[in-house]
Design a protein around this motif. Sequence first.
Motif, short mmCIF file in Angstrom:
data_model
loop_
_atom_site.label_atom_id
_atom_site.label_comp_id
_atom_site.label_asym_id
_atom_site.label_seq_id
_atom_site.Cartn_x
_atom_site.Cartn_y
_atom_site.Cartn_z
N LYS A 72 0.79 -1.23 0.00
CA LYS A 72 0.00 0.00 0.00
C LYS A 72 0.83 1.28 0.00
O LYS A 72 0.29 2.36 -0.28
CB LYS A 72 -0.94 0.02 1.22
CG LYS A 72 -2.06 -1.01 1.16
CD LYS A 72 -2.98 -0.88 2.36
CE LYS A 72 -4.15 -1.84 2.26
NZ LYS A 72 -5.06 -1.52 1.16
N ASP A 110 2.85 8.29 -0.46
CA ASP A 110 1.42 8.12 -0.70
C ASP A 110 0.99 6.78 -0.12
O ASP A 110 1.72 5.79 -0.22
CB ASP A 110 1.10 8.13 -2.20
CG ASP A 110 1.13 9.53 -2.78
OD1 ASP A 110 0.88 10.49 -2.04
OD2 ASP A 110 1.43 9.66 -3.99
N LEU A 111 -0.20 6.74 0.47
CA LEU A 111 -0.77 5.50 1.01
C LEU A 111 -2.03 5.17 0.23
O LEU A 111 -2.97 5.97 0.18
CB LEU A 111 -1.10 5.67 2.50
CG LEU A 111 -1.69 4.45 3.20
CD1 LEU A 111 -0.67 3.32 3.27
CD2 LEU A 111 -2.19 4.82 4.60
N ASN A 112 -2.05 3.99 -0.40
CA ASN A 112 -3.20 3.56 -1.18
C ASN A 112 -4.31 3.08 -0.24
O ASN A 112 -4.12 2.16 0.55
CB ASN A 112 -2.80 2.45 -2.14
CG ASN A 112 -3.96 1.99 -3.01
OD1 ASN A 112 -4.92 2.73 -3.21
ND2 ASN A 112 -3.87 0.78 -3.53
N THR A 113 -5.50 3.68 -0.37
CA THR A 113 -6.63 3.30 0.47
C THR A 113 -7.66 2.47 -0.28
O THR A 113 -8.71 2.14 0.27
CB THR A 113 -7.32 4.56 1.03
OG1 THR A 113 -7.85 5.34 -0.06
CG2 THR A 113 -6.34 5.41 1.83
N TYR A 114 -7.36 2.13 -1.54
CA TYR A 114 -8.34 1.44 -2.38
C TYR A 114 -8.01 -0.05 -2.46
O TYR A 114 -6.86 -0.43 -2.67
CB TYR A 114 -8.32 2.04 -3.78
CG TYR A 114 -9.31 1.41 -4.75
CD1 TYR A 114 -10.67 1.63 -4.61
CD2 TYR A 114 -8.87 0.60 -5.80
CE1 TYR A 114 -11.57 1.07 -5.49
CE2 TYR A 114 -9.76 0.04 -6.69
CZ TYR A 114 -11.11 0.27 -6.53
OH TYR A 114 -12.00 -0.29 -7.40
N GLN A 115 -9.04 -0.91 -2.28
CA GLN A 115 -8.86 -2.35 -2.40
C GLN A 115 -9.24 -2.78 -3.81
O GLN A 115 -10.40 -2.74 -4.20
CB GLN A 115 -9.73 -3.09 -1.37
CG GLN A 115 -9.19 -3.02 0.04
CD GLN A 115 -9.87 -4.03 0.95
OE1 GLN A 115 -10.99 -4.44 0.70
NE2 GLN A 115 -9.19 -4.42 2.01
N THR A 125 -5.26 7.57 -3.12
CA THR A 125 -4.20 7.78 -2.13
C THR A 125 -4.41 9.03 -1.30
O THR A 125 -5.04 10.00 -1.72
CB THR A 125 -2.83 7.89 -2.83
OG1 THR A 125 -2.86 8.96 -3.78
CG2 THR A 125 -2.48 6.60 -3.54
N ILE A 126 -3.87 8.98 -0.09
CA ILE A 126 -3.63 10.16 0.72
C ILE A 126 -2.15 10.17 1.03
O ILE A 126 -1.50 9.12 1.11
CB ILE A 126 -4.47 10.14 2.02
CG1 ILE A 126 -4.15 8.88 2.86
CG2 ILE A 126 -5.94 10.22 1.72
CD1 ILE A 126 -4.80 8.88 4.22
N VAL A 177 -4.37 14.49 -1.74
CA VAL A 177 -5.40 13.48 -1.98
C VAL A 177 -5.46 13.26 -3.49
O VAL A 177 -5.60 14.22 -4.25
CB VAL A 177 -6.78 13.91 -1.46
CG1 VAL A 177 -7.82 12.85 -1.78
CG2 VAL A 177 -6.73 14.18 0.03
N GLN A 251 -8.76 -8.87 -3.08
CA GLN A 251 -7.54 -8.10 -3.26
C GLN A 251 -6.34 -9.00 -3.54
O GLN A 251 -6.22 -10.04 -2.95
CB GLN A 251 -7.28 -7.26 -2.03
CG GLN A 251 -6.16 -6.26 -2.21
CD GLN A 251 -6.07 -5.34 -1.02
OE1 GLN A 251 -6.93 -5.36 -0.18
NE2 GLN A 251 -5.04 -4.57 -0.97
#
Length: 251
Positions: A72, A110-115, A125-126, A177, A251
Motif C-alpha cells: 500500500k 502516498d498511502l493507497n486506500t483502495y482495495q 491515495t492520501i 489526496v 484483493q
Amino acid sequence: MSRYFISILIGLLPVLVIAQGEPIDLQKKDTVEYKDRYGLRVGADISKLVLSFVDEDYTGLELVGDYRLTHKLYLAAEIGTETKRQDENLTSTVLYDYETSGSYIKAGVDLNTYQNWYGMNNVITIGGRYAFSTFSHTLYDYTLYESDHFFNSDFLSGANPNREFSGLSASWLEFVVGAKVELFANIFVGMSARIGFLITNTEDEDFPNLWIPGFNKVTEGSNFGVNYNYSISYFIPLYKKSKKKKEGNNQ
C-alpha cells in the motif's frame, strides 16, 4: 458371472480399507497465489503542458513519479519549473506587472486506500510532501500611491522599472489526496488536490512573493495555498512479489 464379480470385490477390498483409514478433509484449502507488480511509475503533469500552449504568459513543466515500497505504501516525488507573468490591478490602475520564474521539487509518500479486485492496479491515495522552490521576480512596471496631494491622491509610475529580485526561496508542506486509474496496460491517468502550508518564505523587502513556482498564489495574511495536478504516467515493472489470495478477499 457371480464368481467374476466376487473376485472384483475381493480385489477392491484392500483399497476400500485404506481409503476408510484416511481422514476426509471437507474444508477446501485456497492455495491460489498471485503476484503484485512492483516498480517505478513516471510521467508528466498534462495540465501544465496544455496551459503552456494556450496561455502566452505561462510556461511550465512538471515530471511526476512514484515507487512502490509495500502493498500500500509508495514513495512519491514531483519536480518542475514554471515561468508566469501577471499583474496586480486596482480598478483601472496596474499596481504591479511582474514575471516569476523558478523551479521546485516535492518529495514524500502516498498511502493507497483502495482495495483492488484481482488483477487491477488502481489507487486512491492520501499522502504528504515536503516541497522546496528557488525562484526570481522581474518587476517590469509598477505604480506608487501618492497621498501628499492636498486635494487629490494619485498613482505615480515607479522610478526603477525592469528590476530583478533574485535568490528567493520558499519551502512548504503539502497534504495530498489523489487517484490513478490504469486505462491501458501500464498506462495511468491521475489527478490530485493539494493543500500547502508555507514553512519558510524568503523575499526581498522591496517586493513580496506574490506567486511561488509549485505553490501558486500567495495570499496575504495566510500561509495556505491550493494547487492541482493532472498526470499521465507509465508504469515500469521491475519485479513481482507473491501474495496468497485469501478466501473471500478480492484483493
